[in-house]
Design a protein around this motif. Structure first.
Motif, PDB file in Angstrom:
ATOM      1  N   PRO A 120       0.844  -1.309  -0.321  1.00  0.00           N
ATOM      2  CA  PRO A 120      -0.061   0.305   0.015  1.00  0.00           C
ATOM      3  C   PRO A 120       0.876   1.067   0.341  1.00  0.00           C
ATOM      4  O   PRO A 120       0.214   2.401  -0.252  1.00  0.00           O
ATOM      5  CB  PRO A 120      -0.851  -0.330   0.758  1.00  0.00           C
ATOM      6  N   ASP A 121       2.114   1.489   0.152  1.00  0.00           N
ATOM      7  CA  ASP A 121       2.508   2.454   0.788  1.00  0.00           C
ATOM      8  C   ASP A 121       3.645   3.152  -0.779  1.00  0.00           C
ATOM      9  O   ASP A 121       4.240   3.935  -0.846  1.00  0.00           O
ATOM     10  CB  ASP A 121       3.811   2.692   1.922  1.00  0.00           C
ATOM     11  N   LEU A 122       3.161   1.556  -1.626  1.00  0.00           N
ATOM     12  CA  LEU A 122       4.491   2.094  -2.548  1.00  0.00           C
ATOM     13  C   LEU A 122       4.477   2.867  -3.961  1.00  0.00           C
ATOM     14  O   LEU A 122       3.443   3.431  -3.844  1.00  0.00           O
ATOM     15  CB  LEU A 122       4.193   0.304  -3.929  1.00  0.00           C
ATOM     16  N   PRO A 123       5.824   4.109  -3.982  1.00  0.00           N
ATOM     17  CA  PRO A 123       4.791   5.354  -4.679  1.00  0.00           C
ATOM     18  C   PRO A 123       4.487   5.079  -5.736  1.00  0.00           C
ATOM     19  O   PRO A 123       4.602   4.331  -6.474  1.00  0.00           O
ATOM     20  CB  PRO A 123       6.672   5.719  -4.596  1.00  0.00           C
ATOM     21  N   GLU A 124       3.555   6.240  -6.375  1.00  0.00           N
ATOM     22  CA  GLU A 124       2.690   6.119  -7.563  1.00  0.00           C
ATOM     23  C   GLU A 124       3.752   5.875  -8.880  1.00  0.00           C
ATOM     24  O   GLU A 124       3.603   4.729  -9.633  1.00  0.00           O
ATOM     25  CB  GLU A 124       1.957   6.907  -7.611  1.00  0.00           C
ATOM     26  N   TRP A 125       5.174   6.377  -8.813  1.00  0.00           N
ATOM     27  CA  TRP A 125       5.271   6.536  -9.604  1.00  0.00           C
ATOM     28  C   TRP A 125       6.366   5.091  -9.625  1.00  0.00           C
ATOM     29  O   TRP A 125       6.685   4.523 -11.388  1.00  0.00           O
ATOM     30  CB  TRP A 125       7.282   7.622  -9.801  1.00  0.00           C
TER      31      TRP A 125
END
Length: 85
Positions: A34-39
């Motif tokens: 869930p904490d994966l950066p959008e880029w």
């Protein structure tokens, strides 16, 4: 590959194929975070499309480039084959 992880050719796979299979598994695990950066999510999702849709170019190299550019996929190097939508 589970039986011979250091010798994938004994199972009919090349070392490159084995590395790509293992990398795809890591991508799937990362996408679930869930904490994966959008880029990074963009890079991974595009990598998955590249692999599944058999795009032109080397998907792993393009993924690494995308990571380095924080989300910019190199469309001049990895893209859908002409005629694919």
């Amino acid at each position: 590959m589970k039986t011979h992880p250091t010798a994938p050719e004994r199972c009919g796979a090349t070392k490159l194929e084995a590395a790509e299979i293992l990398f795809a598994g890591r991508v799937a695990m990362e996408l679930a975070r869930p904490d994966l950066p959008e880029w990074k999510r963009v890079c991974m999702e595009t990598y998955v499309k590249c692999q599944e849709e058999d795009w032109l170019g080397h998907c792993y190299d393009c993924f690494r480039y995308c990571e380095g550019q924080k989300g910019e996929w190199p469309r001049n190097k990895c893209r859908r084959q002409q005629g694919d939508n």
